[in-house]
Every structure is written in structure tokens, then in C-alpha cells.
Scaffold this motif. Structure first.
Motif, PDB file in Angstrom:
ATOM      1  N   VAL A 198       0.951  -1.120  -0.044  1.00 59.13           N
ATOM      2  CA  VAL A 198      -0.015  -0.144  -0.152  1.00 59.13           C
ATOM      3  C   VAL A 198       0.774   1.238   0.052  1.00 59.13           C
ATOM      4  O   VAL A 198       1.773   1.322   0.866  1.00 59.13           O
ATOM      5  CB  VAL A 198      -0.977   0.039   1.400  1.00 59.13           C
ATOM      6  N   ASP A 266      -7.410  -2.049  -4.149  1.00 52.06           N
ATOM      7  CA  ASP A 266      -8.474  -1.113  -3.558  1.00 52.06           C
ATOM      8  C   ASP A 266      -9.562  -0.963  -4.442  1.00 52.06           C
ATOM      9  O   ASP A 266     -10.734  -0.307  -3.937  1.00 52.06           O
ATOM     10  CB  ASP A 266      -7.689   0.201  -3.090  1.00 52.06           C
ATOM     11  N   ALA A 306      -2.156  -1.735  -3.842  1.00 53.34           N
ATOM     12  CA  ALA A 306      -3.206  -1.156  -3.657  1.00 53.34           C
ATOM     13  C   ALA A 306      -2.923   0.608  -3.189  1.00 53.34           C
ATOM     14  O   ALA A 306      -1.498   0.653  -2.717  1.00 53.34           O
ATOM     15  CB  ALA A 306      -4.113  -1.319  -2.557  1.00 53.34           C
ATOM     16  N   ILE A 309      -6.522   5.019   0.762  1.00 56.07           N
ATOM     17  CA  ILE A 309      -8.014   5.460   0.882  1.00 56.07           C
ATOM     18  C   ILE A 309      -8.100   7.038   0.246  1.00 56.07           C
ATOM     19  O   ILE A 309      -9.014   7.167  -0.522  1.00 56.07           O
ATOM     20  CB  ILE A 309      -8.738   5.154   2.123  1.00 56.07           C
ATOM     21  N   LEU A 325      -9.206  -1.067   4.778  1.00 52.92           N
ATOM     22  CA  LEU A 325      -9.610  -2.414   4.318  1.00 52.92           C
ATOM     23  C   LEU A 325      -9.979  -3.089   5.867  1.00 52.92           C
ATOM     24  O   LEU A 325      -9.349  -2.708   6.793  1.00 52.92           O
ATOM     25  CB  LEU A 325      -8.608  -3.298   3.767  1.00 52.92           C
TER      26      LEU A 325
END
Length: 633
Positions: A198, A266, A306, A309, A325
């Protein structure tokens, strides 16, 4: 049709004579090629059985002759090689050649051909699966200690009348206790490691997935937006013509014993993410839809990438809020790395130089790559080089003497090494490693709630299995048969880096050090250069000098040339000493003693000259220099 035993034996004798006269070479070729079907030409049958009526009766009533023909072919095969066929196996007989009036099309296949031998010509538009058929069952009864077998025949069988398909119920009741025998068997371990990255955009997450695709023997790539839950696991579809239900394997089932690379993880829907929970935990896909109940193997590792957010990573929030997540999914990932776009002048310079070299470099095949290997290309068996040969356009300038000279492994060697370590090495967990892992797991559980910013992964029982898998993988990497305490420490070091995102802490410390350094320089500059402006301008010019990719000759490096005679003499003395004493490695100091005391004479080799010759051998992939020692490759 039940053929009398006397008639069947008579036909068998006739077919044995027919095969011995004409088809012995074909039967020998059948044994050599390990096949179980003998193709017979119809014209040979007409020629051999010309005087009798058997030639025409074989075509009109093949059921009377087929079993005898197969028995004759089986016996002829056993006469050539008695161990070729196992018990219960037989050689089947097929026909080819000119069927004259019995060569028909599907439209001409009428009722008059029922029970006879015909040749149908047409185009196969669809082929169904080969469904298994029970021909014989063997049952064991523990109470009596006896075996019972039974044969099953349908209307297509050549020997005997059709039988029922019902199993003996009294014996089957004894077989219900069979799972009790499996109670003491070891449960297979899950050895695949799942990893997720991430981070900020443009930090080469997708490039890392492409590198994995190039190295892994079996890897399937997919994206989060272009994948669904059934596309990753399995789907139940219906045939448009017959309406039958059938299973279609997804990416994770197709990547069994391989790797699944999921980019843009994501972007997947929540329902689709839930579909891979079972695969990541149990490594199976269970289907119970439309009357189909099946469990498919999906023993694969998941490598996902990913974005946070909020698009970019917000360092003011905890990692859990940035990732966005659920914990039920995060706990199934063994490792979770936070990859940040660091604004550092040194790192940016290294990245830019590397990207520019990649754009400038081209191998002999016209493709860019670190060792000239095309991705997904066919590999040839045989020996492969261990290290990549130095190329200035690809690797940049050489480092000075005294600095670590890093070597790059070739992709071919890396593939072979990973395959050997994964399939040939099965290490065992030692007691000291078990105790260290248990202590570390308890410490992780206690320290999970005390961290300042929170960990990237929840500490659950799956974390304990993760540590065991990582320690086992580290032992396999060393080709060790035992998982030691050192392997456990290496696994814990990796876990601490992944859980407590030490990269954030290092970046904070680096920024704080830079602020302190700038502040101290600002305080020191007015007092040191107040009366000497020339020093200030000289320092500014030295700081703004651009250290581009210029190969400056190191001061300590051997600058002279070595003649071919001295190179040959050095290699001869060095190689003779290693072969005579059967050595795999030797220190550089011992090499200096050997080459200067074994018949070289007055022209002694200096230390710099010896290092230059050893580096030449290392560039030729003959030796490897590490920690003051020379290892023979």
C-alpha cells in the motif's frame, strides 16, 4: 449379447493367428510407445478371413467378435512383454480402412445399421467431458476380514449381459469407519505467503508485480477493477446448446502452486474481496451452486498492490485508516508494506539515473532487461551463469575499491534456485526456534496496543503461522534442513518492519536530522565566513557541483597493465593450488602467499595486482569475492 465360451475361445485362436502373421511389428511399436489401443485395417481382415464368413460377420455383428479380438491382442502383448500390462488392463482394438457401404454421414445413419460396425464422417463441433464409469469395485469387510469384488457392465460392454449399478449395501456399512484411519495423519501445512503493498502512486508497485511475473514459474496477473469474485475463484455456467451446468476455473484455481498478482486491489468491490477469503485461509474454493458441489485446490500466493484510501498516504493518520480495508482481510495477509514517495535528493538521483539507463540500454534481442532474458520466453536446459556480466550502460559506473561490489543474479539461475529450494528442501522446526517464535508472538500481542501510530496488521493467531512460514522460507533460502533460531530472528525482523512501518519512523528521523543539520550550518556560517567571502563562494560552488555519471579513476585502484604471461601464470598457480588441496574457498592473504612462493620467481605479485586479477576472474564468473575470501564457482 452373451457369447458362449467355446465360440469365444475359437474366435480368440483365430485372431491370435491373424495378429502373429500380420501385426507383430505394430504390437511391438505399441509396447515401445506405451499405448493401449491397436488399430487394425479392415482390408487385412478381409484378406485373412477370405475363405470363411468371418470377415463379413465382424462388420455385421461386431459384439460377437470384439471381446475375443481384445483378448487376443492382450495375450499377444503379454507374450512380448509380460510386465507391460497391469492386472485387469487390456489392449483395445480399433478399426480403419475402407468400409465401402458402411462409411456414412450422420444424416445417413439409419436404423438398419443398429448393432453393426460403421464409419461415420463429419465435423466435431463439440466434445463433452469423459465421464468416469465404474467397471469393477473391491470392498473389504472388517468384521469378516474378507474382500468382495463385483464387476459392472452396461449395454456397451462386449462380455456378458448388462448388470445393475447398485453397490452392495452390507459391505458399504463397514466402509463408513474409513475416516477414522485418517485421524492420526498429519494435516498439510499452508506454506504460501500472501503479501500486499500500500503506498503512494508512482512508486513502482506495478513494476514489482511485473518482475514477479517474470521470475515465477507460474503466475497469473489481474486487476481489481477488471476482476470479480467468481472470476478469481470459480463460476458455474450453463451450456447454450445442451443447458448443462459446468464449472469454469478462475484465476486463483488456475494459479494452483503458483502466484496471483492483483493490481489496484483497492478498486475491487467488497463482495468480490470476500470471495477470496477462503482461498487465502484454506487454499481451496468451495462451490455449492446449481446442484454442483465441488472443492477446488487454489494453493497460491497472493501479491496485491493498492493505493491508500485518500489517493496518497496521509502520515497524520494511522495505517489502518489509510488502508481502509477490514481486519478480516488484512489478517489474511502475512506481510503488508507501506511504500512511500520519499522526497530525498539522493534517492531521486538514483531513481532518475536508473530509469535513464533502462531507456538507453538494449540487449542483442532488442529488448530492455537486466540480463538479456525475454519475459515468458522458453528457457533452455543446461548450465546457466550465476551473475550478470557487467555492462556500464545497464549497471552504471563501477564502485571504488573498498566499497561493496554488489552482484546481480541472472533470472535463469534465480528461477532454478527458487524451484530447487521450494521443492527439494523441507526443513524441520527446531526446539530453540519454537521457543523464540512463541516468545516473540507473546511480545507482539502485548505490544500491539502500545505503539504510537498503530500497526499495519492486526496481531492474531494467523500472525503466529506467518512467523513460522517466514522462518521456514528463510531456512529454505539457505538450503538448510532445519529451521534454527537465526531463521526465526530473520523472520521476526521482517515482521517488525512490516507491522510497525519502520519506514515512517526512519523518514521522520531523517527529516529531523536534516532540519538540525541545516540549523547548525546556518548558525555556523556567519561566524566562520563573516570575514572571508572567498571561502563562502568556494563552498557554494563545491556544494552545487553536479556529480553526474563520470567514471573517475579511484586513487587506490591498480592502474598498471598485466601482461598475458603473468595472467596465465597466476591462473595456473592459483588453480593448481585449489585442485591439489581440494579447496572451495581461500583468503586473499593466502593467495598472495601461494602465488609468490610457488615458482613464480623474482617478479612478485603486489596486493593491488592480485586484486585486479581476482576481479577479472570474478567478472568472468569463475570466482566470487566476499568478506576477504575467494569462493570457487
Amino acid at each position: 449379447m452373451d457369447v458362449p465360451e467355446e465360440t469365444r475361445l475359437r474366435h480368440k485362436r483365430d485372431f491370435i493367428q491373424f495378429l502373429e502373421n500380420i501385426y507383430m511389428d505394430e504390437i511391438k511399436a505399441l509396447v515401445q510407445n506405451k499405448r493401449h489401443r491397436l488399430i487394425v485395417n479392415v482390408s487385412d481382415i478381409h484378406t485373412h478371413f477370405r475363405e470363411s464368413e468371418s470377415s463379413s460377420r465382424i462388420l455385421k455383428n461386431p459384439i460377437e467378435y470384439m471381446q475375443s479380438f481384445c483378448d487376443a491382442a492382450t495375450e499377444a502383448t503379454r507374450n512380448i512383454d509380460p510386465k507391460y500390462l497391469k492386472e485387469g488392463e487390456q489392449v483395445l482394438v480399433g478399426f480403419e480402412g475402407h468400409f465401402v457401404s458402411r462409411r456414412v454421414t450422420p444424416r445417413e445413419l439409419l436404423s438398419e445399421f443398429i448393432g453393426s460396425l460403421v464409419c461415420v464422417e463429419g465435423i466435431v463441433t463439440k466434445c463433452s467431458l469423459v465421464r468416469p464409469k465404474v467397471v469393477k469395485s473391491v470392498h473389504f469387510c472388517p468384521s469378516t476380514g474378507e474382500f468382495t469384488n463385483r464387476e459392472y457392465r452396461d449395454i456397451t460392454s462386449h462380455a456378458g449381459l448388462p448388470t445393475g449399478s447398485v453397490y452392495p449395501t452390507r459391505v458399504i456399512t463397514c466402509l463408513l469407519n474409513l475416516p477414522l484411519l485418517l485421524e492420526g495423519m498429519p494435516v498439510p501445512e499452508i506454506l504460501d505467503i500472501n503479501m500486499m503493498m500500500v503506498g503512494d502512486p508512482s512508486v513502482a508497485k506495478s513494476q514489482l508485480l511485473r518482475a514477479i511475473m517474470n521470475i515465477a514459474p507460474l503466475a497469473i496477473s489481474t486487476t481489481g477493477r477488471g476482476s470479480s469474485g467468481v472470476g478469481l475463484t470459480a463460476a458455474v455456467t450453463s451450456d447454450q446448446e445442451t443447458g448443462e451446468r459446468r464449472l469454469e476455473a478462475g484465476a486463483m484455481v488456475l494459479a494452483d502452486k503458483g502466484i496471483v498478482c492483483i493490481d489496484e486491489f483497492d478498486k475491487m468491490n467488497d463482495q468480490d474481496r470476500v470471495a477470496i477469503h477462503e482461498v487465502m485461509e484454506q487454499q481451496t474454493v468451495t462451490i455449492a451452486k446449481a446442484g454442483i458441489h465441488a472443492s477446488l485446490n487454489a494453493r497460491c500466493s497472493v501479491v496485491a498492490a493498492a493505493n491508500p484510501i485518500y489517493g496518497t498516504y496521509d502520515r497524520s493518520l494511522t495505517p489502518t485508516k489509510n488502508i481502509g480495508l477490514p481486519d478480516s482481510l488484512l489478517s489474511r495477509f502475512d506481510l503488508l508494506f507501506i511504500v512511500l514517495d520519499q522526497m530525498d535528493a539522493g534517492i531521486d538521483s538514483m531513481i532518475s539515473e536508473h530509469v535513464l539507463r533502462m531507456h538507453r540500454y538494449q540487449n542483442d534481442r532488442g529488448e530492455a532487461g537486466p540480463d538479456g532474458n525475454l519475459p515468458y520466453g522458453r528457457e533452455e536446459d543446461g548450465e546457466s551463469e550465476v551473475f550478470v556480466k557487467y555492462n556500464r550502460m545497464l549497471h552504471g559506473k563501477k564502485k571504488k575499491r573498498g566499497q561493496t561490489n554488489e552482484k546481480t543474479l541472472t533470472i535463469k539461475f534465480l528461477k532454478k534456485y527458487i524451484h530447487y529450494a521450494k521443492h527439494r528442501i523441507q526443513p524441520e522446526l527446531t526446539d530453540e526456534a519454537s521457543e523464540r517464535i512463541a516468545e516473540a508472538y507473546a511480545d507482539l500481542r502485548n505490544a500491539g496496543s502500545d505503539t504510537k501510530t498503530g500497526g499495519t496488521l492486526p496481531i492474531t493467531a494467523r500472525t503466529l503461522e506467518t512467523i513460522i512460514r517466514l522462518a521456514t522460507a528463510h531456512a529454505k533460502l539457505k538450503l538448510s534442513r532445519k529451521v534454527t533460531k537465526t531463521d526465526a530472528e530473520a523472520a521476526l525482523k521482517l515482521m517488525n518492519f512490516a507491522i510497525y512501518h519502520q519506514e515512517l519512523t526512519e523518514m521522520d528521523e531523517r527529516e529531523q536530522e536534516e532540519r538540525q543539520r541545516e540549523q547548525s550550518e546556518q548558525e555556523r556560517t556567519p561566524s566562520a565566513h563573516r570575514g572571508n567571502p572567498e571561502n563562502v563562494s568556494a563552498n557554494v560552488e563545491s556544494e552545487t557541483a553536479d556529480p553526474m555519471d563520470v567514471d573517475e579513476p579511484p586513487s587506490e585502484q591498480f592502474s598498471g597493465t598485466v601482461s598475458a604471461a603473468r595472467i596465465e601464470s597466476f591462473e595456473r598457480v592459483f588453480g593448481q593450488h585449489m585442485r591439489t588441496n581440494r579447496l572451495d574457498d581461500i583468503s586473499i592473504a593466502d593467495i598472495e602467499t601461494v602465488v609468490n612462493n610457488n615458482g613464480v620467481g623474482a617478479s612478485r605479485y603486489s596486493a593491488d595486482e592480485i586484486m585486479a586479477l581476482l576481479e577479472k576472474l570474478q567478472d568472468d564468473n569463475k570466482v566470487m569475492i566476499s568478506d576477504g575470501k575467494v569462493h570457487i564457482i
